[in-house]
Scaffold this motif. Structure first.
Motif, short mmCIF file in Angstrom:
data_model
loop_
_atom_site.label_atom_id
_atom_site.label_comp_id
_atom_site.label_asym_id
_atom_site.label_seq_id
_atom_site.Cartn_x
_atom_site.Cartn_y
_atom_site.Cartn_z
N GLU A 53 0.68 -0.98 -0.19
CA GLU A 53 -0.02 -0.15 0.02
C GLU A 53 0.92 1.34 -0.06
O GLU A 53 0.48 2.21 -0.59
N VAL A 54 1.98 1.20 0.71
CA VAL A 54 2.97 2.43 0.84
C VAL A 54 3.85 2.64 -0.31
O VAL A 54 3.86 3.72 -0.97
N HIS A 55 4.42 1.50 -0.67
CA HIS A 55 5.19 1.59 -1.67
C HIS A 55 4.99 1.41 -3.10
O HIS A 55 5.59 1.79 -4.45
N LEU A 56 3.89 0.56 -3.38
CA LEU A 56 3.45 0.23 -4.67
C LEU A 56 1.98 0.78 -5.31
O LEU A 56 1.77 0.30 -6.08
N CYS A 57 1.50 1.72 -4.45
CA CYS A 57 0.03 2.17 -4.92
C CYS A 57 0.19 2.92 -6.18
O CYS A 57 -0.92 3.06 -6.91
N HIS A 58 1.36 3.25 -6.64
CA HIS A 58 1.37 4.20 -7.76
C HIS A 58 1.91 3.15 -8.86
O HIS A 58 1.69 3.82 -10.19
N LEU A 59 1.82 2.18 -8.55
CA LEU A 59 2.36 1.29 -10.01
C LEU A 59 1.05 0.49 -10.09
O LEU A 59 0.11 0.45 -9.51
N GLY A 60 1.25 -0.35 -11.20
CA GLY A 60 0.15 -1.02 -11.95
C GLY A 60 0.35 -2.30 -12.39
O GLY A 60 -0.32 -2.97 -13.36
N ASP A 61 0.90 -2.92 -11.70
CA ASP A 61 1.36 -4.48 -12.24
C ASP A 61 0.22 -5.22 -11.83
O ASP A 61 -0.18 -5.66 -10.70
N PRO A 62 -0.16 -6.12 -12.83
CA PRO A 62 -1.29 -6.94 -12.42
C PRO A 62 -0.83 -8.17 -11.63
O PRO A 62 -1.77 -8.74 -10.76
N VAL A 63 0.38 -8.59 -11.42
CA VAL A 63 0.59 -9.56 -10.61
C VAL A 63 0.68 -9.27 -9.15
O VAL A 63 0.28 -9.76 -8.17
N VAL A 64 1.34 -7.89 -8.90
CA VAL A 64 1.18 -7.00 -7.64
C VAL A 64 -0.35 -6.99 -7.25
O VAL A 64 -0.20 -7.20 -6.08
N ASN A 65 -0.91 -6.41 -8.35
CA ASN A 65 -2.28 -6.24 -8.07
C ASN A 65 -2.99 -7.45 -7.51
O ASN A 65 -3.79 -7.50 -6.36
N LEU A 66 -2.84 -8.62 -8.05
CA LEU A 66 -3.46 -9.95 -7.63
C LEU A 66 -2.91 -10.40 -6.21
O LEU A 66 -3.82 -10.57 -5.13
N LEU A 67 -1.69 -10.19 -5.97
CA LEU A 67 -0.90 -10.50 -4.61
C LEU A 67 -1.61 -9.72 -3.41
O LEU A 67 -1.97 -10.07 -2.58
N TYR A 68 -2.04 -8.35 -3.88
CA TYR A 68 -2.46 -7.53 -2.67
C TYR A 68 -3.96 -7.95 -2.63
O TYR A 68 -4.45 -7.81 -1.63
N LYS A 69 -4.65 -8.16 -3.77
CA LYS A 69 -6.06 -8.51 -3.75
C LYS A 69 -6.27 -9.65 -2.73
O LYS A 69 -7.23 -9.62 -1.86
N ARG A 70 -5.47 -10.56 -3.10
CA ARG A 70 -5.74 -11.77 -2.25
C ARG A 70 -5.34 -11.62 -0.74
O ARG A 70 -5.97 -12.35 0.17
N LEU A 71 -4.53 -10.83 -0.55
CA LEU A 71 -3.91 -10.46 0.96
C LEU A 71 -5.16 -9.94 1.54
O LEU A 71 -5.45 -10.12 2.69
N SER A 72 -5.82 -8.84 1.01
CA SER A 72 -6.84 -8.16 1.55
C SER A 72 -7.85 -8.95 1.81
O SER A 72 -8.55 -8.91 2.53
N ASP A 73 -8.39 -9.90 0.87
CA ASP A 73 -9.31 -10.81 0.97
C ASP A 73 -9.19 -11.75 2.16
O ASP A 73 -9.93 -12.13 2.99
N MET A 74 -7.86 -12.29 2.33
CA MET A 74 -7.47 -13.28 3.36
C MET A 74 -7.61 -12.42 4.69
O MET A 74 -7.75 -13.19 5.93
N LEU A 75 -7.00 -11.25 4.77
CA LEU A 75 -7.11 -10.43 6.17
C LEU A 75 -8.54 -9.83 6.35
O LEU A 75 -8.62 -9.18 7.35
N SER A 76 -9.47 -9.77 5.28
CA SER A 76 -10.83 -9.02 5.51
C SER A 76 -11.56 -9.44 6.74
O SER A 76 -11.99 -8.48 7.43
N ASP A 77 -11.38 -10.76 7.40
CA ASP A 77 -12.15 -10.89 8.43
C ASP A 77 -11.08 -11.04 9.80
O ASP A 77 -11.81 -11.35 10.95
N GLY A 78 -9.95 -10.52 9.71
CA GLY A 78 -9.20 -10.06 10.68
C GLY A 78 -8.26 -11.46 11.21
O GLY A 78 -7.58 -11.47 12.14
N VAL A 79 -8.52 -12.39 10.54
CA VAL A 79 -7.66 -13.75 10.79
C VAL A 79 -7.36 -14.47 9.54
O VAL A 79 -7.99 -14.58 8.62
N LEU A 80 -5.97 -14.90 9.68
CA LEU A 80 -5.32 -15.65 8.56
C LEU A 80 -5.32 -17.06 8.85
O LEU A 80 -4.41 -17.40 9.99
N ASP A 81 -6.07 -17.75 8.42
CA ASP A 81 -6.35 -19.19 8.87
C ASP A 81 -5.08 -19.96 8.26
O ASP A 81 -4.47 -19.36 7.27
#
Length: 210
Positions: A53-81
């Motif tokens: 979020e801090v270092h790559l928000c200005h970039l637009g790589d689809p791989v980083v985009n997917l990594l970030y989206k999956r991270l957000s989804d995993m942490l959306s409930d506050g628990v990484l199972d």
């Protein structure tokens, strides 16, 4: 190719431009460090999400985009199972080109060792195993499609596996081209005469959706 959750299009980080080399090197180093001990905890996942979020928000790589989206989804409930942790570790290994151990990497300058021609897929009582990152969505949802059709999900590569499905994210988009231990083991079994098929996600999706 089905992008069920529209992860590329819907993320605020998506853009046509490619990631720059300096940021790629930094992120590769961070993911390698996080994955080096073979496990990812919630604190590490949250750190990685904040770093992107801090270092790559200005970039637009689809791989980083997917990594970030999956991270957000995993942490959306506050628990990484535990299942999410394992899937995230798999993603970071591929991103960094880092195996869990030195004997768990199989590199090649050629294409993936997929069955050619691609085999017909049968579902009933057939055992499937996924490796890599699926463009369709989280691995749990990919597995549910198999179960709905009467198939089974394997826990590891063995003689009991009928199909190893290789996720399409990473084949040509990951920063480093590496094959993990699952593909290496499947190739060894196939070469020894075990009827295990190594197939692409593209083929898997084609059979599923036509």
């Amino acid at each position: 190719m089905v992008d069920l959750h529209q992860e590329f299009q819907n993320s605020g980080f998506f853009h046509e431009a490619r990631i720059d080399r300096r940021s790629a090197d930094a992120l590769t180093g961070i993911t390698a460090g996080l994955a080096a001990d073979g496990q990812i905890n919630q604190q590490e996942a949250e750190f990685l999400k904040r770093w992107i979020e801090v270092h790559l928000c200005h970039l637009g790589d689809p791989v980083v985009n997917l990594l970030y989206k999956r991270l957000s989804d995993m942490l959306s409930d506050g628990v990484l199972d535990s299942e999410e942790s394992a899937e995230l570790l798999d993603m970071l290994h591929q991103f960094a080109g880092l195996p869990v151990g030195s004997d768990q990497i199989f590199t090649t300058p050629c294409s993936l060792p997929l069955d050619n021609p691609a085999p017909a897929l049968n579902w009933i009582d057939r055992v499937f195993l996924f490796t890599g990152v699926m463009a369709y969505g989280p691995r749990k949802e990919c597995e549910s499609l198999i179960v709905e059709r009467g198939g089974l999900i394997g826990g590891s590569v063995s003689k009991k596996i009928n199909y190893l499905v290789v996720g399409s994210i990473g084949n040509d988009q990951w920063l480093h081209s590496t094959y993990g231990t699952k593909i290496k083991k499947a190739v060894e079994l196939r070469e020894s005469g075990v009827p295990i098929a190594i197939i692409s996600e593209e083929h898997w999706q084609k059979v599923l959706f036509g």
